[in-house]
Design a protein around this motif. Structure first.
Motif, PDB file in Angstrom:
ATOM      1  N   SER A 146     -10.250  75.218 -23.885  1.00 52.53           N
ATOM      2  CA  SER A 146     -10.656  75.404 -25.281  1.00 52.53           C
ATOM      3  C   SER A 146     -10.926  76.869 -25.561  1.00 52.53           C
ATOM      4  O   SER A 146     -11.584  77.569 -24.779  1.00 52.53           O
ATOM      5  CB  SER A 146     -11.905  74.581 -25.589  1.00 52.53           C
ATOM      6  OG  SER A 146     -12.335  74.816 -26.923  1.00 52.53           O
ATOM      7  N   SER A 177      -6.935  74.992 -28.280  1.00 56.25           N
ATOM      8  CA  SER A 177      -6.859  74.983 -26.803  1.00 56.25           C
ATOM      9  C   SER A 177      -5.518  75.572 -26.377  1.00 56.25           C
ATOM     10  O   SER A 177      -4.506  75.404 -27.082  1.00 56.25           O
ATOM     11  CB  SER A 177      -6.993  73.554 -26.266  1.00 56.25           C
ATOM     12  OG  SER A 177      -8.231  72.986 -26.637  1.00 56.25           O
ATOM     13  N   THR A 203     -14.152  76.299 -31.484  1.00 55.26           N
ATOM     14  CA  THR A 203     -14.101  75.324 -32.584  1.00 55.26           C
ATOM     15  C   THR A 203     -14.559  76.004 -33.883  1.00 55.26           C
ATOM     16  O   THR A 203     -15.226  77.035 -33.861  1.00 55.26           O
ATOM     17  CB  THR A 203     -14.998  74.112 -32.304  1.00 55.26           C
ATOM     18  OG1 THR A 203     -16.352  74.546 -32.169  1.00 55.26           O
ATOM     19  CG2 THR A 203     -14.552  73.377 -31.037  1.00 55.26           C
ATOM     20  N   GLU A 226     -10.229  72.580 -33.401  1.00 58.79           N
ATOM     21  CA  GLU A 226     -10.363  73.056 -32.013  1.00 58.79           C
ATOM     22  C   GLU A 226      -9.022  73.629 -31.580  1.00 58.79           C
ATOM     23  O   GLU A 226      -7.976  73.010 -31.775  1.00 58.79           O
ATOM     24  CB  GLU A 226     -10.787  71.942 -31.060  1.00 58.79           C
ATOM     25  CG  GLU A 226     -10.985  72.477 -29.634  1.00 58.79           C
ATOM     26  CD  GLU A 226     -11.532  71.456 -28.649  1.00 58.79           C
ATOM     27  OE1 GLU A 226     -11.957  71.850 -27.551  1.00 58.79           O
ATOM     28  OE2 GLU A 226     -11.518  70.244 -29.000  1.00 58.79           O
TER      29      GLU A 226
END
Length: 908
Positions: free
Chosen positions: A227, A215, A230, A213
């Protein structure tokens, strides 16, 4: 004089300490520190800075311990704690304790700086950046989270990086594979860094399952992360370096700023792969580097609940090699792993339990590692199985066997097994391809295209590796059924004890399964049947002056039996070498250093001979001699049974009446048809040496002979596949030497039997005198007390009498009662003339003629005539005195007369 912090500022510090102590603070430590530094430190008097710096260090210690990289550049350098390398001359630490680019003002410049980092999985990366420029395809930075190279400019770098800038003015996550263009994994939101002063805080997390992920916080504080997406990617699982890579045009050489690099790993190691290297060795691969001390502690690993390895070797940053003192169980095994730590002190909270299935790699079987354990040679009439010949294979080992290319042979043909594997202790039935479906219900089936036909009576079957090396051999026979009814067909032969593969008839029997056999299944006849007896030396024979063949009753340990030290010969002859003959290893050939002498008896001693099962013998001895070339008449017919009892079989007994040792290999037994020798049958294809005076009994069924004549000598019985036809009424027995010459010939008739016998079935004709001719006068019915004497001295045998006069009677008293004791009288003669012709008439005491015994017989120099005590009419002569009236006629008409007395006796 040292100054004291204002009370209001001290209160703020206390408040901040409380915040640091709270669990909710987490990763806010860095941004809060930056907030403190920029908001407070820069606004207070310089005198307070040194005191306050110590406070910050104390506040941050717990978070520094949890992080694997914590770089704030507060020490004013990047040369140690940690050490950065690369284009170090093109970076500087500015007054705000930030890493700032300071490279040459040249368009297209690429700068890089790296520091060691092994964190790769279960990790969080965080950093602050400020690009005071308009990003573009020529102005951007790549922050490498993972790299396997120290030089990030190298084309063969493998790793992952965050790119800030580029044409879309975004922050995105990429994967870099050696020699290839970078692959975007997470495409960040466009225009997030689209100003001329781009502040951004970046956080990337990678789970232990390789879930990424990305961010970003464009405020730079770390309080407002958003975010960017992913992705899941496990391409690169190891890291050596963390670093930054810059690309710029000339005006932007000093406009890249970095700070607050943090790499945090709070997850314990995860077992990613367990690999079986061999039956006793494992390789464990973890998702991250391990603490070597714990990784090499053998007590941290337990196999199947109780077995620790004997070796635990740390072979790499995240790899452990385990070696156990015993093999893995075939099938499912379980490994328990305790107490491991990664490089950053994260320990396993609970043990790792990893199950793995172990199937050993398939290998070609070695000697006795693939067995034939069942043979269906005579499938008709079928009992309950498909009417098809088959053999059954069994893997007695703990290995997986590869059967591809194995040669299965009988005496005349060979089939090649297909690419099939046989698991440990697994059975398989081998049938023609066309029969595979018929047998699939029973278990594993192997089909072959040219299935060798099995002889009902028996034959040698072999399994060999593709290179010809012997795997297994069995020489079965129909006698192995031990059941005459099952021998007739529909029943298989089964090995009794598969742990005793070298045994012959004693470890095989007819199947007891109601279907007639157990193809591809454990045998119905299976039971414990070990071999606990040492080998026996059956005989020693010679085939040439420099070779002696030893035959044993069972298979030997071929390696042990090949040692010269186990053998000696007396009179002394040195042994040059030893050969153990396959495929059954029951024969040993001794190659002599000097030749044997004919008519010399030798004694062979074999010591400490070990059989296939490991049983060792005491000293074994056998006598032998070098065979001589035979001459006709050396070996003669000594006894014949041509009219056996119902259910019985014929036999012909030979005897060696010479002083030679004679090898019967290549000899034949025959009869006469149309006055020609015909229907020849091989006596033996193997060497069989007949010693002087030794008997051999030729028959198709030795077991039948011993059953009908219990006194027969079993060791003299020689099995032939079949005998020529010898009819009950009359026939001729012919013995032919290996050189084609007739050794002996005897024509018999049923009426040669003693006429007073009520039933001649099962009674043999025996030679009377060993040196006499093979004529009717020299044969007599065997005594009714024994009926026949196969393999030992004839019941009617009579030692030759050397006549001292022209005629001499022996015995002078005889009793023609068939008891084998003086059942007839012989009229022995000796003359020094040739061409004499004799007539012999028998008269009783009253002078009455009762028998014309001999008429116009041409005499040899020495010989005899026999009277069995019968009258001319076939009746038995009464007890009393009798006269032999003998007339001799010469070539010139001269005549001589002789009278000799004899007594016919009897029981009272």
């Amino acid at each position: 004089m040292k100054q004291t912090l204002p009370q209001s500022f001290a209160q703020k510090i206390n408040s901040l300490i409380a915040a640091f102590a709270s669990k909710s603070f987490r990763y806010a430590s860095i941004s809060s520190r930056k907030f403190l530094r920029h908001t407070y430190l820069e606004s207070i008097k310089p005198a307070y800075k040194s005191d306050l710096a110590g406070v910050f260090i104390l506040l941050l210690l717990p978070f520094l311990a949890a992080a694997q990289l914590q770089e704030t550049f507060s020490d004013g350098n990047f040369t140690h704690n940690p050490t950065w390398s690369g284009d170090a001359g093109s970076f500087t630490i500015n007054p705000q304790n930030q890493l700032q680019s300071a490279g040459p003002a040249v368009t297209g410049t690429i700068l890089q700086l790296t520091t060691p980092s092994q964190a790769a999985v279960g990790t969080t990366w965080e950093f602050w950046a400020n690009l005071r420029l308009a990003t573009s395809a020529s102005n951007y930075t790549d922050v490498y989270l993972i790299s396997d190279k120290q030089d990030l400019k190298a084309p063969d770098v493998n790793g992952y990086f965050v790119r800030i800038g580029n044409t879309a003015d975004e922050v995105s996550l990429y994967r870099k594979d050696a020699g290839k263009a970078a692959v975007m994994l997470i495409n960040g939101q466009d225009k997030t860094v689209a100003t001329s002063n781009n502040v951004v805080r970046v956080r990337v997390t990678r789970s232990i399952h390789h879930e990424w992920e990305l961010s970003i916080d464009v405020s730079g504080t770390g309080q407002s992360y958003m975010s960017q997406g992913t992705a899941t990617d496990a391409t690169h699982k190891r890291s050596l370096y963390f670093g930054v890579l810059l690309r710029y045009t000339s005006a932007n050489s000093q406009r890249f700023y970095f700070d607050d690099f943090s790499i945090t790993d709070t997850q314990p190691p995860v077992l990613e792969e367990l690999q079986t290297v061999n039956p006793q060795e494992l390789i464990l691969r973890f998702n991250e580097p391990l603490q070597p001390e714990q990784a090499q502690r053998i007590t941290n690993y337990t196999l199947n609940g109780s077995i620790n390895p004997i070796v635990a070797e740390f072979t790499g940053e995240a790899t452990v090699r385990l070696v156990f003192g015993q093999s893995f169980s075939t099938g499912t095994n379980e490994l328990r792993i305790n107490n491991l730590q990664d490089l950053y002190g994260n320990s396993l909270a609970t043990p790792i339990l990893s199950s793995f299935s172990f199937i050993p790699p398939a290998v070609l079987p070695g000697y006795n590692e693939l067995l034939i354990t069942e043979i269906m040679a005579d499938e008709n009439p079928a009992v309950g199985l498909p009417a098809q010949e088959y053999i059954e294979l069994y893997n007695p080992t703990s290995k997986v066997l590869r059967l591809q290319g194995i040669r299965y042979s009988d005496a005349t043909s060979t089939a090649i097994l297909p690419d099939v594997q046989l698991l440990p202790k697994e059975y398989a039935v081998v049938v023609p391809n066309s029969q595979v479906q018929q047998f699939s219900q029973f278990g594993k089936v192997i089909g072959i295209s040219n299935f060798p036909s099995l002889n009902n009576s028996g034959e040698l079957l072999q399994l060999r590796q593709p290179n010809g090396s012997l795997i297994y051999a069995v020489n079965y026979a129909d006698t192995w059924y031990k059941d005459n009814a099952k021998r007739e067909g529909g029943w298989s032969l089964e090995m009794i004890d598969v742990t005793n593969p070298c045994a012959g008839i004693e470890n095989w029997t007819a199947s007891t399964d109601p279907r007639g056999g157990t193809p591809a299944q454990p045998n119905a006849a299976a039971t414990f049947n070990p071999d606990n007896t040492p080998p026996i030396l059956l005989d020693a024979i010679t085939t040439s002056p420099d070779r002696v063949i030893l035959r044993f009753n069972e298979r030997l340990d071929s390696t042990q039996a090949a040692s010269i030290t186990h053998y000696s010969i007396s009179p002394s002859i040195n042994i040059a070498s030893v050969q153990v003959q396959g495929p059954l290893f029951t024969e040993v050939i001794l190659i002599l250093a000097s030749p044997l002498q004919e008519r010399q008896l030798y004694t062979l001693t074999a010591q400490s001979i070990t059989d296939c099962a490991g049983n060792r013998s005491q000293p074994l001895t056998a006598t032998f001699a070098l065979p001589s070339a035979p001459a006709p008449g050396d070996v003669v017919i000594n006894e014949i049974l041509f009219n056996p009892r119902p259910g019985g079989v014929d036999f012909v007994e030979l005897v060696n009446r010479s002083d030679k040792y004679i090898n019967l290999k290549g000899w034949q037994l025959a009869n006469v048809s149309n006055d020609s020798v015909s229907n020849l049958r091989s006596i033996t294809a193997a060497p069989y040496v007949l010693a002087p005076g030794q008997y051999v009994v030729l028959t198709s069924n030795p077991e039948n002979i011993t059953a009908n004549y219990p006194a027969s000598r079993e060791e003299t019985l020689l099995r032939m596949s079949s005998l020529p036809s010898y009819p009950d009424d009359a026939g001729t027995v012919v013995v032919v030497q290996s050189d084609g010459k007739v050794a002996d010939r005897f024509s018999y008739e049923e009426r040669m039997h003693f006429e007073l016998l009520d039933d001649v079935n099962g009674i043999s004709l025996e030679r009377v005198r060993l040196e006499g001719p093979s004529t009717a006068s020299n044969f007599h019915s065997a005594a009714t007390t024994v009926f026949a004497t196969p393999g030992y001295k004839n019941s009617q045998s009579q030692v030759g009498v050397q006549a001292q006069r022209v005629f001499e009677i022996s015995p002078k008293v005889f009793s023609p009662d068939g008891d084998g004791y003086e059942d007839f009288a012989t009229i022995n003669y000796r003359t020094d003339k040739t061409g004499l012709v004799a007539n012999i008439t028998v008269f009783d005491a009253q002078g009455r003629e009762i028998r014309k015994l001999v008429r116009n017989e041409l005499l040899e120099a020495n010989g005899f005539f026999r009277w069995d005590g019968l009258r001319e009419d076939g009746a038995k002569a009464n007890i009393g005195y009798y006269i032999f009236y003998i007339e001799l006629f010469g070539l010139n008409g001269e005549k001589s007369e002789f009278r000799e007395k004899v007594v016919v006796g009897g029981r009272f």
